[in-house]
Design an enzyme around this catalytic site. Structure first.
Site, PDB file in Angstrom:
ATOM      1  N   GLU A  52      -9.750   6.658 -55.323  1.00  0.00           N
ATOM      2  CA  GLU A  52      -8.678   5.739 -55.370  1.00  0.00           C
ATOM      3  C   GLU A  52      -8.556   4.986 -54.044  1.00  0.00           C
ATOM      4  O   GLU A  52      -8.620   3.724 -54.130  1.00  0.00           O
ATOM      5  CB  GLU A  52      -7.221   6.411 -55.635  1.00  0.00           C
ATOM      6  CG  GLU A  52      -6.239   5.480 -55.553  1.00  0.00           C
ATOM      7  CD  GLU A  52      -5.022   5.976 -55.396  1.00  0.00           C
ATOM      8  OE1 GLU A  52      -3.928   5.560 -56.159  1.00  0.00           O
ATOM      9  OE2 GLU A  52      -4.729   6.933 -54.304  1.00  0.00           O
TER      10      GLU A  52
ATOM     11  N   ASP B 273       1.423   9.271 -59.541  1.00  0.00           N
ATOM     12  CA  ASP B 273       0.784   9.291 -58.211  1.00  0.00           C
ATOM     13  C   ASP B 273       1.883   9.394 -57.191  1.00  0.00           C
ATOM     14  O   ASP B 273       2.897   8.787 -57.031  1.00  0.00           O
ATOM     15  CB  ASP B 273       0.313   7.760 -57.847  1.00  0.00           C
ATOM     16  CG  ASP B 273      -0.636   7.960 -56.695  1.00  0.00           C
ATOM     17  OD1 ASP B 273      -0.811   9.110 -56.134  1.00  0.00           O
ATOM     18  OD2 ASP B 273      -1.255   6.960 -56.403  1.00  0.00           O
TER      19      ASP B 273
ATOM     20  N   ASP C 169      -0.138  13.677 -52.409  1.00  0.00           N
ATOM     21  CA  ASP C 169      -1.041  12.815 -52.549  1.00  0.00           C
ATOM     22  C   ASP C 169      -2.293  13.567 -52.328  1.00  0.00           C
ATOM     23  O   ASP C 169      -2.942  13.787 -51.432  1.00  0.00           O
ATOM     24  CB  ASP C 169      -1.110  11.719 -51.548  1.00  0.00           C
ATOM     25  CG  ASP C 169      -1.950  10.721 -51.990  1.00  0.00           C
ATOM     26  OD1 ASP C 169      -2.444  10.393 -53.160  1.00  0.00           O
ATOM     27  OD2 ASP C 169      -2.412   9.804 -50.993  1.00  0.00           O
TER      28      ASP C 169
END
Length: 175
Positions: A43, A71, A9
């Site tokens: 985000e 993602d 991530d």
């Protein structure tokens, strides 16, 4: 303080965007539509980058067929061997298209119909654009310094990207 490399991530999705752009460009004769490749920031602070994109798009959003979001695609668990795809209820075709593409894949796929969720695809769905949200799921290293490159399942990420590529070609063809 500790360095958070973010190998899954957000690096796995960013690497996926770069690889997908290269592969689609190399095979552009198969494509019937143009693609925009973009990565977003902010985000976790409220989808800031993707909201800005849909508020000031480089093309008319009515011309956008779909948004494919990758993602956290780098940690395919070999035991569960499952990829999650969200947004399968965001258009009439999304779920059936995905079911066709998942035949003979080396992993299982779970479907989630929702177009909203904890990632940038939600900004596009709020503009009535169908979305596909690919993820291999959360893990114990999420948002920690231990989310590092040695834990990426590179073979698994390639398998995810193979399916995303096939999906992009199908979406481009309008089928």
């Amino acid at each position: 303080y500790a360095v958070h490399n973010g190998a899954d991530d957000n690096a796995s999705g960013t690497a996926g965007v770069i690889e997908l752009a290269q592969k689609l460009s190399a095979n552009r004769s198969k494509l019937k539509r143009s693609f925009i490749f973009v990565t977003f920031t902010g985000e976790e602070m409220g989808l800031l980058g993707s909201k800005e994109f849909v508020n000031k798009p480089p093309v008319d959003l009515k011309k956008v067929n779909a948004m494919i979001n990758m993602d956290m695609i780098g940690r395919l668990n070999p035991e569960s061997n499952t990829i999650s795809v969200g947004g399968t209820g965001t258009s009439v075709e999304t779920d059936s298209l995905l079911k066709i593409l998942e035949i003979n894949r080396p992993y299982k796929i779970t479907h989630s119909t929702d177009g909203y969720g904890p990632s940038d695809h939600a900004s596009f769905y709020s503009e009535n654009i169908p979305v596909f949200y690919f993820t291999t799921g959360a893990h114990e290293d999420y948002h920690t310094p231990s989310d590092d490159a040695d834990k990426i399942n590179y073979t698994g990420e390639v398998a995810v990207l193979d399916m995303v590529y096939d999906l992009a070609v199908k979406v481009s063809a309008g089928s």
